[in-house]
Structure formats: C-alpha cells, structure tokens
Design an enzyme around this catalytic site. Structure first.
Site, PDB file in Angstrom:
ATOM      1  N   LYS A 241      12.536 -19.580  55.590  1.00 54.85           N
ATOM      2  CA  LYS A 241      11.183 -19.958  55.172  1.00 54.85           C
ATOM      3  C   LYS A 241      11.074 -21.468  54.991  1.00 54.85           C
ATOM      4  O   LYS A 241      10.083 -22.080  55.393  1.00 54.85           O
ATOM      5  CB  LYS A 241      10.824 -19.235  53.872  1.00 54.85           C
ATOM      6  CG  LYS A 241       9.409 -19.510  53.349  1.00 54.85           C
ATOM      7  CD  LYS A 241       9.024 -18.503  52.281  1.00 54.85           C
ATOM      8  CE  LYS A 241       9.750 -18.716  50.980  1.00 54.85           C
ATOM      9  NZ  LYS A 241       9.150 -19.797  50.150  1.00 54.85           N
ATOM     10  N   SER A 242      12.085 -22.074  54.413  1.00 64.57           N
ATOM     11  CA  SER A 242      12.056 -23.523  54.170  1.00 64.57           C
ATOM     12  C   SER A 242      11.990 -24.309  55.479  1.00 64.57           C
ATOM     13  O   SER A 242      11.186 -25.230  55.631  1.00 64.57           O
ATOM     14  CB  SER A 242      13.298 -23.948  53.381  1.00 64.57           C
ATOM     15  OG  SER A 242      13.311 -23.377  52.097  1.00 64.57           O
TER      16      SER A 242
ATOM     17  N   ARG B 260      -0.049 -23.962  38.647  1.00 60.12           N
ATOM     18  CA  ARG B 260       1.108 -24.753  39.056  1.00 60.12           C
ATOM     19  C   ARG B 260       0.673 -26.194  39.337  1.00 60.12           C
ATOM     20  O   ARG B 260      -0.217 -26.441  40.159  1.00 60.12           O
ATOM     21  CB  ARG B 260       1.775 -24.133  40.284  1.00 60.12           C
ATOM     22  CG  ARG B 260       2.298 -22.734  40.006  1.00 60.12           C
ATOM     23  CD  ARG B 260       2.901 -22.083  41.240  1.00 60.12           C
ATOM     24  NE  ARG B 260       4.163 -22.723  41.649  1.00 60.12           N
ATOM     25  CZ  ARG B 260       4.909 -22.288  42.649  1.00 60.12           C
ATOM     26  NH1 ARG B 260       4.517 -21.228  43.363  1.00 60.12           N
ATOM     27  NH2 ARG B 260       6.031 -22.912  42.968  1.00 60.12           N
TER      28      ARG B 260
ATOM     29  N   SER C 296       9.555 -31.471  41.890  1.00 60.88           N
ATOM     30  CA  SER C 296       9.737 -30.624  43.059  1.00 60.88           C
ATOM     31  C   SER C 296       9.915 -31.466  44.318  1.00 60.88           C
ATOM     32  O   SER C 296       9.123 -32.360  44.606  1.00 60.88           O
ATOM     33  CB  SER C 296       8.531 -29.700  43.231  1.00 60.88           C
ATOM     34  OG  SER C 296       8.606 -29.011  44.462  1.00 60.88           O
TER      35      SER C 296
ATOM     36  N   GLN D 253       9.288 -30.586  47.137  1.00 60.08           N
ATOM     37  CA  GLN D 253       8.208 -30.293  48.070  1.00 60.08           C
ATOM     38  C   GLN D 253       7.133 -31.380  48.049  1.00 60.08           C
ATOM     39  O   GLN D 253       6.462 -31.605  49.050  1.00 60.08           O
ATOM     40  CB  GLN D 253       7.591 -28.930  47.763  1.00 60.08           C
ATOM     41  CG  GLN D 253       8.531 -27.776  48.078  1.00 60.08           C
ATOM     42  CD  GLN D 253       7.925 -26.426  47.755  1.00 60.08           C
ATOM     43  OE1 GLN D 253       6.756 -26.306  47.425  1.00 60.08           O
ATOM     44  NE2 GLN D 253       8.742 -25.381  47.853  1.00 60.08           N
TER      45      GLN D 253
ATOM     46  N   ASP E  50      16.880 -22.481  43.955  1.00 64.49           N
ATOM     47  CA  ASP E  50      16.492 -21.131  44.368  1.00 64.49           C
ATOM     48  C   ASP E  50      17.644 -20.135  44.284  1.00 64.49           C
ATOM     49  O   ASP E  50      17.432 -18.920  44.383  1.00 64.49           O
ATOM     50  CB  ASP E  50      15.916 -21.139  45.784  1.00 64.49           C
ATOM     51  CG  ASP E  50      14.481 -21.633  45.826  1.00 64.49           C
ATOM     52  OD1 ASP E  50      13.860 -21.745  44.743  1.00 64.49           O
ATOM     53  OD2 ASP E  50      13.971 -21.920  46.925  1.00 64.49           O
TER      54      ASP E  50
ATOM     55  N   ARG F  97      12.005 -13.604  44.038  1.00 61.00           N
ATOM     56  CA  ARG F  97      13.420 -13.835  43.757  1.00 61.00           C
ATOM     57  C   ARG F  97      13.901 -13.046  42.533  1.00 61.00           C
ATOM     58  O   ARG F  97      15.096 -12.733  42.429  1.00 61.00           O
ATOM     59  CB  ARG F  97      13.701 -15.325  43.618  1.00 61.00           C
ATOM     60  CG  ARG F  97      13.321 -16.105  44.870  1.00 61.00           C
ATOM     61  CD  ARG F  97      14.137 -17.347  45.097  1.00 61.00           C
ATOM     62  NE  ARG F  97      13.614 -18.094  46.240  1.00 61.00           N
ATOM     63  CZ  ARG F  97      13.875 -17.802  47.511  1.00 61.00           C
ATOM     64  NH1 ARG F  97      14.651 -16.768  47.801  1.00 61.00           N
ATOM     65  NH2 ARG F  97      13.353 -18.523  48.485  1.00 61.00           N
TER      66      ARG F  97
END
Length: 427
Positions: free
Chosen positions: A24-25, A118, A165, A167, A309, A384
């Site tokens: 996915k990443s 978030r 993060s 991201q 993760d 998760r």
C-alpha cells in the site's frame, strides 16, 4: 453493519505459501507519481487494499465525486466545485492535499468522521507558504479542506518538523519537481519514519526525478518525469502478521513469494526484529522462507521510530509470550486510524497485560498475565488492530474479532489466507 468472526487454531503448527497483495505504501506513492507524470509513468502490481483502490479511482475519475467510499461508487459533478470523499484513507488525504494544489480545479477534500479528527495543519501551512490556496471547511487544522488549484509559487524553501508523520514530508516531495522553482525542504530535528522518506525519494528517482540530500535539507529541482514502469513489491506490513504467527506457533515454515532483501519498504526490518523471536528469513526462490527455530528471547528494548506500523504486531507478540519489553518511537500512533496506544492498552488488559506509558517510553507489565478461554478484541475501525491480535488464536482457544471487514483497508485477503494456513474461521 459490523460483523464479527471467531478464530481458532487447534494445531499449533503453521506452514504453506502465502501470496501477499502489493505494498500500500509503495502503490500510493506510485499512483501520485503516475498522475503527475501525464502518462509517462505506469504502475504495475497495483495493490487491492481499499485505501489504494480509493486513491486510484479518485485520480482516474476526472475529479468526480466519491458518493460513498464504502461502496466504491462515483458520481460525476459538473459544477465548478468538486467534492472528493476519501473515507478513512489517511495516506490519500495527505497526498491528495498536495496533489490538488497543482490541479486547475476547485475541490472540497473530505473523509470519514475519524478523518476529520486527524490533524493536517502542518502540511496545509507548508503548502500555503509555498503558494497554495487552501481553507478549512469546518475546523481549523482538520479536514475537510477547500483547495483552489491556482498555484503561484511564493517560496522554494520551507521547514517542517521531522518528528511528525512522514506522510506530510512525502506529500511535499512528491509534488516538488512540478513546482516552477523546485523545492528545498528543511527537516527540523530528528526524522521519524526515515525509511518512508527514503522510499519516496527512491521511487521518484526511478521515475527520473533526481534529488540532493545534504544534512537536514532535501533539494529537488523543477524537472520532468521520464517514461518508465514502477513495479510495486508485495507488502512487508502484511508480511509482518505472518512473522507474528510464526513467532506464536509451536512450529512454522512459510513461504512469501515476491519479497526481497533489498526492499524499499521500511517494514522489511521485521526480518531483523523477528530474528529475536527465533524466526529465520531465507531469501531464495524469488521470495522469503520463514522458519521457526528454538532461540531464547533476550532483547528487552525495541525502538520502532522507523517502523511504527509494526508496533501493534510486535507488542502483541511480546504480550502473548509474557515478555516484558520496552518500546520507544511510538509518538505517531496516537494520530493513526485510532489512538493505537490507548487501543493496545484496552485490549491487552483483557489478558491481564499492562502497557505502561512514561513520557515517550512504553513498557509491558506481564506480571498479572493470564490466558483466557475466550477473548473479544475491539478493532476501533483500525485494520492493524484486527490483524495484530488475530495471531492470538495460537495461544487463546477462541479469539473473536470485531468488525472483521476492517482489514479491507490494507489486506483484503487476510482472513482467506489465514484459512489457507489452517485457522478455523466462523461467523
């Protein structure tokens, strides 16, 4: 409507071959690169994770509206203002926030109720400083975002904290080469989840985008993508659950095709971490062979800063084994799909284990641990949580998992694969 399943595993041995979906990443990064390249880059082995399916459909929809993310249906919106609902897809929210600033469209970017909780202010502030036009549609610092794709670059240098993060950093790096003046990104302090940033830069390099990384500065000049294909490797995050299963099994021999020892994915460090639990990793036959061997578990400290993760997976394994380890690098867990620290504390308590928080250090207390006949695991809308606790079926006679379909977010075939490995699954 949420549905639960019950897991049992009478035979405590596990063996077989498990074919994992694409990372996915990697895939989410590749899809943004593909969209920015105007047809020069194409992506191979696209993940079937729900987050990636959502992102792909948004990028290929000519900015149509995702009417209901859970149904994967789009409706066309012909008005000047387009609404894009990405549901619970956190990576898509960060990456699309940056991507849409460069598109000649006016967009409302929104998501699920949890997504609206978030924070995204750090990324928005950085994009505004560069010249993006972004406003908050409801609460300051949080989605939904009102993005006007009229970008006039005001600066080619920005600073962003390294302990947030990764991201946010990746979102900026992905668009950097398409900024008229390029970008110099200064990272303040220590960089959290460094492997994810390195993955981004490596994938950009594969697509023809060069960079210079000196000290805390990453410089990407304005440049064009080259024609290429980006092949997405199987998901090491998904592989981590099989390492956990091997660690809790009496005997284990598993083969995961397609995984390599030179992966771009930071979560490939699971091979080193699980070696402490007696799980060997042998790379051959175009994949990795896992085998459990007798080995005393002595490692007491796990720094998970570069692979957050993996935290739930490793902590649950340690708890199940009664191993009182200490963990650091969990700072970003509280702003994930749920507050993962609190979720872990709640669920581990059901077997008498405490996860004690002292500043930025977390310690397992297994002094009152017990093995119940049956345990019910709340998943908190977090994929998760479901997958990290599922291996407990090797230790606890019955494990009931709430909302089992939550795994669609990253590993849709998880329960099917468990069944192939001999787990009994019933509704």
């Amino acid at each position: 409507m949420k549905q639960n399943i019950i897991l049992t595993k009478k035979n405590k041995s596990v063996n077989g071959t498990i074919h994992l979906t694409g990372s996915k990443s990697e895939c989410n990064r590749a899809l943004i690169i593909e969209a920015l390249s105007n047809g020069k880059v194409n992506v191979e082995n696209v993940s079937d994770a729900a987050d990636t399916v959502t992102l792909k459909r948004v990028l290929s929809s000519e900015f149509s509206v995702l009417s209901n993310p859970n149904e994967n249906k789009f409706t066309t919106n012909h008005s000047p203002l387009t609404t894009v609902n990405i549901g619970p897809a956190g990576t898509a929210m960060r990456f699309l926030t940056a991507y849409f600033t460069l598109q000649d469209k006016e967009v409302i970017l929104t998501g699920s109720e949890r997504m609206k909780q978030r924070p995204i202010g750090i990324l928005v502030n950085a994009l505004r400083e560069l010249g993006a036009h972004i406003e908050y549609d409801e609460n300051e610092g949080y989605p939904p975002l009102h993005i006007k794709g009229v970008f006039e670059q005001q600066s080619d240098k920005i600073s962003i904290k390294g302990d947030i993060s990764s991201q946010y950093i990746t979102a900026l790096l992905l668009i950097a080469s398409q900024l008229p003046q390029g970008l110099v990104l200064h990272i303040e302090g220590e960089l959290t989840s460094r492997p994810y940033v390195e993955m981004t830069l490596a994938m950009l390099r594969q697509a023809g985008i060069q960079h210079q990384w000196a000290g805390n500065n990453i410089h990407i000049e304005h440049q064009a993508f080259k024609e290429t294909s980006l092949h997405v490797e199987p998901d090491w995050s998904a592989a981590s659950y099989w390492y956990a299963i091997a660690a809790l099994a009496d005997e284990a021999e598993l083969f995961l095709p397609g995984l390599t020892s030179y992966s771009l994915q930071g979560d490939s460090v699971i091979t080193e971490i699980m070696a402490n639990f007696g799980i060997t990793s042998q790379f051959k036959d175009d994949g990795v062979h896992l085998k459990k061997e007798a080995k005393p578990l002595s490692r007491k400290i796990f720094d998970l800063k570069s692979c957050p993760d993996l935290a739930q997976t490793i902590i649950v394994v340690c708890a199940a084994l009664g191993h009182e380890a200490t963990f650091t690098g969990l700072e970003t867990l509280k702003i994930k799909e749920t507050d993962r620290v609190l979720a872990l504390q709640n669920e581990l308590a059901k077997m008498g284990v405490k996860l004690i928080e002292k500043g930025q250090v977390y310690k397992l207390d297994c002094s009152e641990k017990f093995i119940p006949e049956r345990i019910f695991i709340n998943t908190y809308d977090d994929h998760r949580m479901a997958m990290a606790f599922a291996p407990l079926a090797l230790v606890i006679p019955e494990v009931e998992i709430e909302d089992f379909m939550v795994v669609e977010k990253s590993y849709p075939a998880f329960w099917t694969d468990l069944a192939k490995a001999g787990f009994e699954i019933r509704g």
